[in-house]
Structure formats: structure tokens, C-alpha cells
Write an enzyme that holds these catalytic residues in place. Structure first.
Site, PDB file in Angstrom:
ATOM      1  N   CYS A   2       0.865  -1.159   0.000  1.00  0.00           N
ATOM      2  CA  CYS A   2       0.000   0.000   0.000  1.00  0.00           C
ATOM      3  C   CYS A   2       0.905   1.212   0.000  1.00  0.00           C
ATOM      4  O   CYS A   2       2.108   1.087   0.100  1.00  0.00           O
ATOM      5  CB  CYS A   2      -0.864  -0.022   1.240  1.00  0.00           C
ATOM      6  N   ARG A  27       0.928   1.911  -5.971  1.00  0.00           N
ATOM      7  CA  ARG A  27       1.130   0.849  -4.986  1.00  0.00           C
ATOM      8  C   ARG A  27      -0.173   0.132  -4.627  1.00  0.00           C
ATOM      9  O   ARG A  27      -0.173  -0.794  -3.823  1.00  0.00           O
ATOM     10  CB  ARG A  27       1.750   1.432  -3.716  1.00  0.00           C
ATOM     11  N   TRP A  73      -3.833  -1.792  -1.237  1.00  0.00           N
ATOM     12  CA  TRP A  73      -3.946  -2.975  -2.096  1.00  0.00           C
ATOM     13  C   TRP A  73      -4.228  -4.116  -1.138  1.00  0.00           C
ATOM     14  O   TRP A  73      -3.390  -4.476  -0.309  1.00  0.00           O
ATOM     15  CB  TRP A  73      -2.652  -3.209  -2.870  1.00  0.00           C
ATOM     16  N   ASN A  98       1.615  -0.549   5.655  1.00  0.00           N
ATOM     17  CA  ASN A  98       1.936  -1.173   4.372  1.00  0.00           C
ATOM     18  C   ASN A  98       2.677  -2.463   4.689  1.00  0.00           C
ATOM     19  O   ASN A  98       3.631  -2.425   5.462  1.00  0.00           O
ATOM     20  CB  ASN A  98       2.822  -0.208   3.572  1.00  0.00           C
ATOM     21  N   GLY A  99       2.236  -3.582   4.162  1.00  0.00           N
ATOM     22  CA  GLY A  99       2.937  -4.833   4.425  1.00  0.00           C
ATOM     23  C   GLY A  99       2.021  -5.859   5.067  1.00  0.00           C
ATOM     24  O   GLY A  99       0.798  -5.748   4.989  1.00  0.00           O
ATOM     25  N   GLU A 479       5.603 -12.001 -22.885  1.00  0.00           N
ATOM     26  CA  GLU A 479       5.334 -10.605 -22.510  1.00  0.00           C
ATOM     27  C   GLU A 479       4.060 -10.102 -23.208  1.00  0.00           C
ATOM     28  O   GLU A 479       3.240  -9.407 -22.602  1.00  0.00           O
ATOM     29  CB  GLU A 479       6.553  -9.741 -22.865  1.00  0.00           C
ATOM     30  N   LYS A 483       0.761  -8.811 -21.179  1.00  0.00           N
ATOM     31  CA  LYS A 483       0.207  -7.474 -21.422  1.00  0.00           C
ATOM     32  C   LYS A 483      -1.284  -7.567 -21.724  1.00  0.00           C
ATOM     33  O   LYS A 483      -2.092  -6.819 -21.188  1.00  0.00           O
ATOM     34  CB  LYS A 483       0.961  -6.865 -22.607  1.00  0.00           C
ATOM     35  N   GLU A 486      -3.359  -8.696 -18.514  1.00  0.00           N
ATOM     36  CA  GLU A 486      -3.459  -7.800 -17.350  1.00  0.00           C
ATOM     37  C   GLU A 486      -4.320  -6.576 -17.615  1.00  0.00           C
ATOM     38  O   GLU A 486      -4.954  -6.066 -16.697  1.00  0.00           O
ATOM     39  CB  GLU A 486      -2.095  -7.424 -16.783  1.00  0.00           C
ATOM     40  N   HIS A 502       2.138 -30.430 -28.671  1.00  0.00           N
ATOM     41  CA  HIS A 502       2.191 -31.278 -27.476  1.00  0.00           C
ATOM     42  C   HIS A 502       1.042 -30.991 -26.523  1.00  0.00           C
ATOM     43  O   HIS A 502       1.119 -31.347 -25.350  1.00  0.00           O
ATOM     44  CB  HIS A 502       3.542 -31.116 -26.773  1.00  0.00           C
ATOM     45  N   LYS A 601       1.013  -1.251  -9.290  1.00  0.00           N
ATOM     46  CA  LYS A 601       2.225  -1.037 -10.088  1.00  0.00           C
ATOM     47  C   LYS A 601       3.447  -1.670  -9.425  1.00  0.00           C
ATOM     48  O   LYS A 601       4.286  -2.252 -10.084  1.00  0.00           O
ATOM     49  CB  LYS A 601       2.439   0.468 -10.273  1.00  0.00           C
TER      50      LYS A 601
HETATM   51  O1  M6R Z   1       8.940  -3.225 -10.546  1.00  0.00           O
HETATM   52  P1  M6R Z   1       9.235  -4.591 -11.105  1.00  0.00           P
HETATM   53  O2  M6R Z   1       9.800  -4.537 -12.460  1.00  0.00           O
HETATM   54  O3  M6R Z   1      10.089  -5.402 -10.177  1.00  0.00           O
HETATM   55  O4  M6R Z   1       7.827  -5.287 -11.191  1.00  0.00           O
HETATM   56  C1  M6R Z   1       7.699  -6.622 -11.570  1.00  0.00           C
HETATM   57  C2  M6R Z   1       6.272  -6.955 -11.951  1.00  0.00           C
HETATM   58  O5  M6R Z   1       5.414  -6.744 -10.878  1.00  0.00           O
HETATM   59  C3  M6R Z   1       5.796  -6.128 -13.144  1.00  0.00           C
HETATM   60  O6  M6R Z   1       6.635  -6.266 -14.229  1.00  0.00           O
HETATM   61  C4  M6R Z   1       4.371  -6.555 -13.547  1.00  0.00           C
HETATM   62  O7  M6R Z   1       4.396  -7.854 -14.040  1.00  0.00           O
HETATM   63  C5  M6R Z   1       3.786  -5.583 -14.579  1.00  0.00           C
HETATM   64  N1  M6R Z   1       2.440  -5.273 -14.211  1.00  0.00           N
HETATM   65  C6  M6R Z   1       3.727  -6.128 -15.941  1.00  0.00           C
HETATM   66  O8  M6R Z   1       3.205  -5.235 -16.861  1.00  0.00           O
END
Ligand code: M6R
Length: 606
Positions: A2, A27, A73, A98-99, A479, A483, A486, A502, A601
Site C-alpha cells: 500500500c 502501490r 492494495w 503497508n505490508g 510478454e 500485457k 493484465e 504437445h 504497479k
Molecule cells: O517493478 P518490477 O519490475 O520489479 O515489477 C515486476 C512486476 O510486478 C511487473 O513487471 C508486472 O508484471 C507488470 N504489471 C507487468 O506489466
């Protein structure tokens, strides 16, 4: 994971706190809240959803010169107003957190026995009551005693109704900074929250507690001894995070990639080489020793590491292992002598990646390198060798420019190691030339924008999608799938194309879009065969074809030609159309592109 922010000032602070929360929304954004001390009373405002919902409730500046605030979060307890922070205890103590508190259940049992009443399902409320149970007017003493009982990782900030000029905060496993103003002081999860009010910061260290007043602050270590830490003046600017004319941060950030890549390269390469100084003066000695590379990261950063594995093994002839941090940190891995440990992270605050670094028995490794985008992050401060990706602030939850600059950085790393290990000058020159051409080629690919926007219409009603790639393009397919899922919530999976038969081929029918990037490389013919397997089962192909790698188009296929001829930087370029595709699919499905549901994020908890 958070975001927390707090202030002790001579003026009302609610708008400072709300602006701080807005800047910390990366966050988490399940709920938001703040508490102020107003004439010896705690006043609390909370709202489900984003910070904008809280701002609506506040309407105008609220009275109160000392306050704490939080954007959540959810970990323990669903996103709801009653679970939103701050949590109060007997209207004397307000706390944001936070945590995760791992032993909260047993503490809760004790507090229930003492007559405390719980209003939420959170672990956080336990801490508020615990502090209240020790509070006799000395807030620092109560927090110190309570924190000594807590297990887990956390950052907390606490105020007490009868302690108008005091805020106490503590850091154990979650980042926390103290922001220094003139006759006003602040705390926050990171500097970005406080940039509108100060540029001077103190970074708390693990276990530190801080008592913040209008006129100063005092830091104590986990044993209670007072300590001093340096004051840093940040170079980050308060206004680097506007959307400009773009509809979403993600689109802005996709379009910023040419500049981000150019910034990443600036001052690090000559016409045909990578400069010696890129990884700092100690790097040469370390790179000479390297016999194997271990890369650890999460999410998109993991995909960048996966691409780099192909480069490092091919260019350097060194074994390179890649693993997601949440697995690596808990595993007894075998570390051959002279392994270089590499972490990749946009935020530099990802809990699993940080833990993997912190758990290292450094004697097992010849050195550690972090590739990171956040100059003032924990990862950067705790790593021996660092390369900043210089992508600039990335606000959209979906990582875009952070990824492409990570890939560029990993090529710089591979060459830097290669230079002290006899990598042929011709190869170095070829790669550097491709790197120099990258920003212009990215600009060109971004012109596919409109075309991809119209292709995205095909995906509006889809529930699933399959991404295929071979070799270094397998992680690029991963990737692409990440994308899409998400931000559009379409279930997307990536497979190495050769693996299709397979199992996953069973999924292919007219309803399953199959997305393929076709580089003009030695695997092209094999990839064409895999694509035929899809066609033969009635699947529809969406092909992003590099120059010279066009498949014979058959009816129903969608082919987008990418007009660039490259060898080493091909995966970087291949990423651009996949980002655009996900973005436009999400926009057309009407999802929250920049803040997709359930995500944040920066993932600062396990
Ligand atoms: O800040 P980081 O690069 O360590 O974050 C890793 C992942 O949480 C981050 O790449 C996440 O998968 C993104 N939402 C992908 O778009």
C-alpha cells in the site's frame, strides 16, 4: 503493498495528503483514507476505490495540521470501506500500514481478551490496538514496544489524538522516507508522494523508527539507540507524471519508448562500442571472473531477463539461468563458483526480487548487478553494481518503456561482460549499431498505431488468446500474453511454437486468435510450419512479420509488416506492436487501462 503518507505542519494538510496518495496509487488502489488531528480529536475519512473517491468525500480542505493517509492494495480482508486504513483504536490512536503482520492472529486473541473491539478483517487493526494498549502519552515508547512484538514486513505511521505535533513511523521490510520542509515534516512510502512539498529526504533503514514533529525529526534504530542518516536532495521533478495529450499513461509510455531508449544509451556507447565506465569502476574485475549468470526478477522484468538469457549464452558462451524471484528466494539453488547475480526491476521495490538479493550469501557469487528504473529505490541502494534504465516515471500498471529499456540495458551488460572476455569487436560493433538505430525504428513501428487499433476490434469478444514465439521470441510472446491479460482481462497464454502440438493445439479453433511474431531468423521455416498447424485446425493467425519474414498469406490471416531488418535488437522491436495491440484491445473492451483490477504497479509484499 500500500502507499502511506503523513504530515506534521502548521497548516492544514488534508490536500497535501490526498495529493501524496494520488502519487502513490501505483502501490494499490482498492481503497483510500486519511485521519487528521483536529482540536484533540481524530477525524477519519475513508472511501472504497481510488483516491479520487476519497477526494470527492473530502470536498474541501479539512482542518488538521497533523495527519496520516493510505491507499490500499488488499491483502487481509476484501477491499471495503471498513477494511480501509487508517484504523483507529479507542479514538486515541490512528494507524496506516503497508505490508503484512504475520503473527496478527495471536496478538488479536490477546487484545480481544483485554476488551478491544475489532471493526475490520485486517491485520492492521491489531497493530493500532496493540499500540493503544501501551500508550500512556509517549507515542514513541508505545510504537517501539508494539513493533518489537510484530513479525512480518511492514511500514507504519501512527498519530495520537492527544499528541497534536507528533507522528511516529517505522520501517521493517517496506520502504519509508522522511521528507523535510520548513517548519513542517513528512513521511511517505516513497519520495514521489512528497515532491510537491519538498525535495529533501532521509531514507530510513531497516528497523528504524522515526519521531516527526513540525520542527524536526529523530531517528532510532531497532534497539532504540538514536541515530543520524544523511539528507539527500532528490533530482526527481514533481511534474514528470502528467498524461499530456494522451488518453492513458500506458499509451503515453508506449510512445515515449524511442526517447527512453535513447536516454538509456546516452553517454554509454560510442559509435561502435560500449564505454568502459557503464557499470562503474569495480565492474571490470567482477566481469573478468564471471563463469555463469543467474538472473532473478518478476513479471515483465522476468521476461526481459529471459530474453537476456538467450543473448548471454549466445554472445558470451556462459551458462545463464533465469528464475522468478518468488521461487528463487525460497529454493536451495546450486550456485556454481563465480556466478554473477543479476536482478531486474522497474520499481526497485518488488518484495520478492529484493528478498532474493538480500538472501544472497554473497560469498557464493562473484558480484551482483541490478538493472533498475527507480534511482532512489531499495534495490539500487542495496546492489553493488547498478545500471539505471532511465525510462523515466512509468505510471501505467502495465510495464512498457521499462521493458524495452531493460532489454537495451541487458544488451549493454552482455557487451560489457563480453568486452573483458574477448567478445569479437565485429559483433560488438554490429550490436551497438543496431542499438543506435533503435529509437528511429521504434518511431517507425509506432506508426502502425492506427492499423493495430483496427485489428484490435477482432478481439473485443474473445475470451482467450494464444501467443507463439520461438527462441528469443518465446519470452516476447510471454510478454505479449501478460500485457493482454493484465489490461484487457482476456485469458492469454504464451507457448514456444514448437510445443504447440504437445497439447495447446487442442485449444485452437476459429474462436482462438493466435498471435505470432515472425523474425527473419534461422527458426523462420520451423515457425511457418507451426503456423500451418494452426491454419489446418481452423485457427486465425495474427502475424507481426519482420522484413523478409512474411508468410504466404492465406485467407483470413492478418499480417502486419514490420519494416526493419535487425539481428540483435529484433525482440525489442517486436515488443512494440504487441504493446499497441493489448492497449487497443483493452480500450475497446472498456477496461481501466492504467489501473487494471486487482493489480498494483509496485508489488512490495510477497
Ligand atoms: O517493478 P518490477 O519490475 O520489479 O515489477 C515486476 C512486476 O510486478 C511487473 O513487471 C508486472 O508484471 C507488470 N504489471 C507487468 O506489466
Amino acid at each position: 503493498m500500500c502507499g502511506i503518507v503523513g504530515a506534521v505542519a502548521q497548516r492544514d494538510v488534508s490536500s497535501i495528503l490526498v495529493e501524496g496518495l494520488r502519487r502513490l496509487e501505483y502501490r494499490g488502489y482498492d481503497s483510500a483514507g486519511l485521519a487528521l488531528i483536529n482540536n484533540g480529536e481524530l477525524e477519519r475519512f475513508r472511501a472504497l476505490g481510488k483516491v479520487s473517491e476519497l477526494a470527492k468525500k473530502l470536498n474541501a480542505e479539512q482542518p488538521g495540521a497533523t495527519g496520516i493517509a493510505h491507499t490500499r492494495w488488499a491483502t487481509h480482508g476484501a477491499p471495503s470501506e471498513s477494511n480501509a486504513h487508517p484504523h483507529l483504536s479507542r479514538n486515541r490512536i490512528a494507524l496506516v500500514h503497508n505490508g503484512i503482520i504475520e503473527n496478527y492472529k495471536e496478538i488479536r486473541e490477546n487484545l480481544l481478551a483485554q476488551g478491544y473491539q475489532f471493526e475490520s478483517e485486517t491485520d492492521t487493526e491489531t497493530v493500532a490496538h496493540l499500540i493503544e494498549s501501551y500508550y500512556d502519552g509517549d507515542l514513541y515508547a508505545a510504537v517501539f514496544r508494539a513493533v518489537g512484538q510484530l513479525q512480518g514486513t511492514f511500514g507504519i505511521a501512527v498519530i495520537a489524538s492527544d499528541n497534536q505535533d507528533t507522528l511516529v513511523a517505522c520501517r521493517k521490510g517496506s520502504p519509508l522516507v522522511v521528507g523535510l520542509g520548513i517548519k513542517e515534516n513528512f513521511i511517505a512510502s516513497d519520495v514521489s508522494a512528497l515532491l510537491p512539498v519538498t525535495r529533501r529526504f532521509v531514507y530510513l533503514e531497516e528497523g528504524d523508527l522515526v519521531v516527526v514533529n513540525q520542527n524536526g525529526y529523530q531517528i532510532y534504530d531497532s534497539a532504540g539507540a538514536s541515530k543520524e542518516l544523511p539528507i539527500n536532495t532528490t533530482e526527481l521533478s514533481a511534474d514528470a507524471i502528467h498524461k499530456g495529450d494522451y488518453k492513458h499513461y500506458m499509451l503515453k509510455e508506449i510512445h515515449e519508448q524511442a526517447k527512453a531508449v535513447a536516454d538509456c544509451l546516452e553517454g554509454r556507447i560510442s559509435e561502435n562500442n560500449v564505454l568502459d565506465s557503464v557499470f562503474g569502476p569495480d565492474s571490470e574485475q567482477i566481469f573478468k571472473q564471471v563463469k555463469q549468470v543467474q538472473i532473478v526478477a518478476c513479471g515483465t522484468s522476468y521476461h526481459a531477463g529471459f530474453v537476456a538469457k538467450y543473448w548471454i549464452e549466445e554472445l558470451l558462451g556462459l551458462p545463464c539461468a533465469i528464475e522468478v524471484a518468488s521461487e528463487f528466494r525460497y529454493r536451495q539453488s546450486v550456485v556454481p563458483k563465480d556466478t554473477l547475480f543479476v536482478t531486474l526491476s522497474q520499481s526497485g521495490e518488488t518484495a520478492d526480487t529484493l528478498a532474493a538479493l538480500r538472501n544472497l550469501s554473497i560469498d557464493d557469487y562473484c558480484g551482483s548487478v541490478s538493472i533498475c528504473n527507480s534511482p532512489e529505490s531499495s534495490l539500487v541502494r542495496e546492489s553493488s553494481l547498478v545500471l539505471m534504465t532511465r525510462a523515466g516515471p512509468e505510471i501505467g500498471v502495465a510495464s512498457t518503456k521499462a521493458f524495452t529499456t531493460q532489454l537495451v540495458s541487458m544488451l549493454l551488460l552482455a557487451i560489457s561482460i563480453g568486452k573483458v572476455r574477448g567478445l569479437a569487436e565485429k559483433i560488438i560493433k554490429d550490436i551497438v549499431r543496431e542499438l543506435i538505430a533503435l529509437p528511429r525504428q521504434i518511431e517507425q513501428l509506432l506508426r502502425l498505431d492506427k492499423k493495430i487499433e483496427s485489428i484490435a476490434e477482432d478481439f473485443i469478444d474473445k475470451h482467450h488468446a494464444l501467443f507463439l514465439g520461438r527462441g528469443v521470441h518465446y519470452p516476447i510472446a510471454m510478454e505479449g500474453a501478460l500485457k493482454l491479460k493484465e489490461i484487457s482481462y482476456i485469458h492469454a497464454e504464451a507457448y514456444p511454437a514448437g510445443e504447440l502440438k504437445h497439447g495447446p493445439l487442442a485449444l485452437v479453433d476459429a474462436d482462438m486468435p493466435v498471435i505470432v511474431v515472425t523474425p527473419n531468423d534461422e527458426l523462420l521455416e520451423k515457425l511457418h510450419s507451426n503456423m500451418q498447424e494452426v491454419k489446418a485446425r481452423g485457427g486465425k493467425l495474427y502475424v507481426f512479420a519482420h522484413q523478409g519474414a512474411k508468410l504466404e498469406k492465406s485467407s483470413g490471416d492478418v499480417v502486419v509488416e514490420m519494416d526493419c531488418e535487425t539481428r540483435w535488437t529484433t525482440p525489442i522491436l517486436s515488443t512494440i506492436p504487441l504493446q499497441l495491440l493489448s492497449y487497443y484491445v483493452a480500450v475497446q473492451r472498456g477496461t481501466d487501462v492504467d489501473q487494471p483490477r486487482n493489480l498494483a504497479k509496485s508489488v512490495t509484499v510477497e
